[in-house]
Design an enzyme around this catalytic site. Sequence first.
Site, PDB file in Angstrom:
ATOM      1  CB  VAL A   1       5.449  -3.568 -50.624  1.00 21.64           C
ATOM      2  CG1 VAL A   1       4.080  -4.250 -50.620  1.00 21.64           C
ATOM      3  CG2 VAL A   1       6.456  -4.405 -51.404  1.00 21.64           C
ATOM      4  CG  ASP A   2       2.396   1.635 -52.008  1.00 28.46           C
ATOM      5  OD1 ASP A   2       3.170   2.053 -51.123  1.00 28.46           O
ATOM      6  OD2 ASP A   2       2.408   2.061 -53.180  1.00 28.46           O
ATOM      7  CB  VAL A   3      -1.159  -3.550 -52.066  1.00 32.63           C
ATOM      8  CG1 VAL A   3      -2.269  -4.580 -51.907  1.00 32.63           C
ATOM      9  CG2 VAL A   3      -1.723  -2.157 -52.266  1.00 32.63           C
TER      10      VAL A   3
ATOM     11  CE  LYS B   1      -5.778   1.116 -50.302  1.00 30.43           C
ATOM     12  NZ  LYS B   1      -6.488   1.365 -51.584  1.00 30.43           N
TER      13      LYS B   1
ATOM     14  NE  ARG C   1       4.835   1.951 -53.972  1.00 32.58           N
ATOM     15  CZ  ARG C   1       6.042   2.068 -53.417  1.00 32.58           C
ATOM     16  NH1 ARG C   1       7.131   2.056 -54.167  1.00 32.58           N
ATOM     17  NH2 ARG C   1       6.166   2.198 -52.105  1.00 32.58           N
TER      18      ARG C   1
END
Length: 363
Positions: free
Chosen positions: A79-81, A113, A303
């Site tokens: 996961v990026d966000v 983020k 993601r």
Amino acid sequence: DSQKNMKFSTLTLATTLLAPAVRGFGLVPPAASRTAAKGLMRPFGLASSARARAYASSSALLASCPKLTEPQGQLLKDVDVFIFDCDGVIWRGDSVIANVKETLAALRSAGKKCFFVTNNSTKSRAGYKKKFESLGLDVQAEEIFSSSFAAAAHLEQSKFLEKKAGKKVYVLGEIGICDELDLIGVPWIGGPQDEGKVAPMQPGGKVDHDHDVGAVIVGFDRHVNYYKIQYAQLCINENEDCEFIATNLDAVTHLTDAQEWAGNGSMVGAIKGCTGQEPNLVGKPSPLMIDYIAEKEGLDRSRICMVGDRLDTDILFGKNNGLKSLLVLSGVTSEDKLLSDANEITPDFYADSIADFFIKETA
């Protein structure tokens, strides 16, 4: 500058979007007969079969919806966000949930983020920025998306001012909706102005409504009254092509940390009941806000993880829009409800709270 940035965000959206579990069928014997019947019932295995089915069902749910125990391996690496709901996830009422501040800081330090998407329409984005600050949370205005913003963005997207020139909006709701309408120049009436008004119900009494109302927005309103309900239904039923917009359909909400309170679903339900119309929904699980965020930030939806405390809004929002999803038990949904046979909405993971994103490893 803050107001200009918010107005630009709303205007930009217009160019980026197109638009009892049953145990068995046998009779349960009265108390006096149960002991005598016990020997007769057991050979048929009715009770044990029911228990086995319940156990198998619960085990299947646990397998498909694991509890977060190894956050790095299960979640964080993919996961990026993170998109967080607010009520029941970040705070309850006016109290921040334990260790939320530290968790958000750790996520940011890890390069993640964070966005905050709430169905609560009582505040504008500027109003929510102040609430975050009052709770000691460092969140930027451009990271906040409320259903009051979504309602204004919907009108911008549908070209309300152009297609319904000279028309205005009736607000059954609080100041957050009104503030967002002001930012895009849409005229409105109602809102806090109608607090305390009483419908004249003596013989011959009536509520006079504005025939230039082209849309009614229904958001959560702690001062809802019969006058507002009557005014809204007159606009929808009697004004030509008057749109019925709902910020959200949440059944309950968190006004205080002591109990759950009736949510905007009760206000929307009142207007549905007297107009026979279904509203255009702009809050979760509607895709409007995630479409905007993903387009504006250029994000890979696979993601992104939606984190919330409601199955029918937050988790459904994630599942319907191609996101990962995680349910926290710090809000309105219990573990029993999540794992019950009656539940048909399954998140990818669940946790007690977002503080579990960084579980201290034991030696």
